[in-house]
Every structure is written in structure tokens, then in C-alpha cells.
Write a protein that holds these residues in place. Sequence first.
Motif, PDB file in Angstrom:
ATOM      1  N   GLU A  73       0.834  -1.206   0.000  1.00  0.00           N
ATOM      2  CA  GLU A  73       0.000   0.000   0.000  1.00  0.00           C
ATOM      3  C   GLU A  73       0.867   1.254   0.000  1.00  0.00           C
ATOM      4  O   GLU A  73       0.595   2.216  -0.725  1.00  0.00           O
ATOM      5  CB  GLU A  73      -0.947   0.011   1.202  1.00  0.00           C
ATOM      6  N   GLN A 117       2.501   1.650  -3.459  1.00  0.00           N
ATOM      7  CA  GLN A 117       1.556   2.159  -4.462  1.00  0.00           C
ATOM      8  C   GLN A 117       1.292   3.645  -4.286  1.00  0.00           C
ATOM      9  O   GLN A 117       1.260   4.397  -5.253  1.00  0.00           O
ATOM     10  CB  GLN A 117       0.229   1.381  -4.391  1.00  0.00           C
ATOM     11  N   GLN A 118       1.111   4.068  -3.038  1.00  0.00           N
ATOM     12  CA  GLN A 118       0.825   5.475  -2.766  1.00  0.00           C
ATOM     13  C   GLN A 118       2.001   6.348  -3.204  1.00  0.00           C
ATOM     14  O   GLN A 118       1.816   7.356  -3.890  1.00  0.00           O
ATOM     15  CB  GLN A 118       0.541   5.667  -1.279  1.00  0.00           C
ATOM     16  N   THR A 119       3.201   5.948  -2.837  1.00  0.00           N
ATOM     17  CA  THR A 119       4.389   6.730  -3.195  1.00  0.00           C
ATOM     18  C   THR A 119       4.621   6.706  -4.698  1.00  0.00           C
ATOM     19  O   THR A 119       4.867   7.743  -5.321  1.00  0.00           O
ATOM     20  CB  THR A 119       5.634   6.188  -2.458  1.00  0.00           C
ATOM     21  N   TRP A 120       4.547   5.526  -5.307  1.00  0.00           N
ATOM     22  CA  TRP A 120       4.839   5.365  -6.735  1.00  0.00           C
ATOM     23  C   TRP A 120       3.904   6.211  -7.590  1.00  0.00           C
ATOM     24  O   TRP A 120       4.323   6.832  -8.559  1.00  0.00           O
ATOM     25  CB  TRP A 120       4.754   3.885  -7.121  1.00  0.00           C
ATOM     26  N   THR A 121       2.624   6.254  -7.240  1.00  0.00           N
ATOM     27  CA  THR A 121       1.669   7.027  -8.038  1.00  0.00           C
ATOM     28  C   THR A 121       1.836   8.534  -7.826  1.00  0.00           C
ATOM     29  O   THR A 121       1.453   9.318  -8.685  1.00  0.00           O
ATOM     30  CB  THR A 121       0.215   6.619  -7.738  1.00  0.00           C
ATOM     31  N   GLN A 122       2.419   8.938  -6.707  1.00  0.00           N
ATOM     32  CA  GLN A 122       2.631  10.369  -6.447  1.00  0.00           C
ATOM     33  C   GLN A 122       3.890  10.913  -7.108  1.00  0.00           C
ATOM     34  O   GLN A 122       4.035  12.124  -7.255  1.00  0.00           O
ATOM     35  CB  GLN A 122       2.710  10.624  -4.933  1.00  0.00           C
ATOM     36  N   GLN A 165       5.881  11.406 -13.528  1.00  0.00           N
ATOM     37  CA  GLN A 165       6.519  10.578 -14.561  1.00  0.00           C
ATOM     38  C   GLN A 165       7.889  11.117 -14.963  1.00  0.00           C
ATOM     39  O   GLN A 165       8.817  10.361 -15.191  1.00  0.00           O
ATOM     40  CB  GLN A 165       5.619  10.469 -15.801  1.00  0.00           C
ATOM     41  N   LYS A 208      10.834   9.897 -12.976  1.00  0.00           N
ATOM     42  CA  LYS A 208      11.171   8.477 -13.031  1.00  0.00           C
ATOM     43  C   LYS A 208      12.141   8.225 -14.190  1.00  0.00           C
ATOM     44  O   LYS A 208      11.896   8.666 -15.305  1.00  0.00           O
ATOM     45  CB  LYS A 208       9.910   7.627 -13.222  1.00  0.00           C
ATOM     46  N   TYR A 235       7.145  -4.763  -8.807  1.00  0.00           N
ATOM     47  CA  TYR A 235       7.322  -3.482  -8.135  1.00  0.00           C
ATOM     48  C   TYR A 235       8.250  -3.732  -6.952  1.00  0.00           C
ATOM     49  O   TYR A 235       7.931  -4.530  -6.068  1.00  0.00           O
ATOM     50  CB  TYR A 235       5.967  -2.906  -7.714  1.00  0.00           C
ATOM     51  N   TYR A 264      12.636   3.180  -5.362  1.00  0.00           N
ATOM     52  CA  TYR A 264      11.435   2.506  -5.856  1.00  0.00           C
ATOM     53  C   TYR A 264      11.653   2.148  -7.320  1.00  0.00           C
ATOM     54  O   TYR A 264      12.213   2.944  -8.065  1.00  0.00           O
ATOM     55  CB  TYR A 264      10.219   3.431  -5.759  1.00  0.00           C
ATOM     56  N   GLU A 309      10.001  -0.213 -10.919  1.00  0.00           N
ATOM     57  CA  GLU A 309       9.115  -1.138 -11.626  1.00  0.00           C
ATOM     58  C   GLU A 309       9.983  -1.851 -12.649  1.00  0.00           C
ATOM     59  O   GLU A 309      10.676  -1.208 -13.439  1.00  0.00           O
ATOM     60  CB  GLU A 309       8.002  -0.366 -12.332  1.00  0.00           C
TER      61      GLU A 309
END
Length: 127
Positions: free
Chosen positions: A16, A19-24, A27, A30, A70, A82, A84
Motif C-alpha cells: 500500500e 503504491q501510494q508513493t509510486w503514483t505520487q 513521470q 522516473k 514493483y 522505488y 518497476e
Amino acid sequence: YDLSAVLAAGGGVPKEAFQQTWTQIPQESKARSMGQFSQKVSPEMVVQRLQQYYVYTAAQVQGNDAHNLYLSATTSNQLVIYCELSMQKSGLGVMLTCACKAPPLVPLFQSFISECLRIRFQGGPGA
């Protein structure tokens, strides 16, 4: 400089929180590298290999054309990397997308993953 010397044991970021960090993370923050494995590997092989070096899996997702892992790694001074790792199902292709609050760690991590998993990246680490 061997990044594995500063990665800490103790497990990865919970799903969780990852996911929260990755989506914040925007782009454009990254770093993306495309490459190829030297031989066919399964997601399970990658997970086991990386765990030996303190890179932990937060989640696995199967897409139509790729397995997505992930992953996270934490340095001894608590910086979290982090990433992917998208593995092509029908071939040797791989895409590594990374982010960290300390951007200078990202190319070191890419090189580390390249060495650890024998990935040859196009025009970047391991190339």
C-alpha cells in the motif's frame, strides 16, 4: 562503487505504501531504461535473486505482454529506491523504471540491477 554495500536488510516497503508513493512520483522524475536479459528468466527467479541483495518485491502484476515487478530497496541511511521492472513474456526484453528522493542513487541502482540480473541496457548502465 558497489550499491549493495549500503542496502539494508529488513524487508521492503509494504504494498500500500509503495503504491501510494509510486503514483505520487511525477513521470518526469522516473528514470526509464530499456534492455534485454542475457537469457530467459522467470519473475520468481528475479524475485529470489534480488532478495539476496536486499531488493524486495512489493507487488507482482501480470499484464497481457509483460510481468511487472514493483520493487524497493532501502539504504543504510534510510533512502528508499522505488522501481518497476517490466519483463516481456514472449522474449528477453525488459524495462526498468526507477525513482528516489536522492536522484544520484538512481543510475547506481540501474547499474546494480544490470549486474545482478545480467541485463544489457540500451545506451545506459550495462550497455
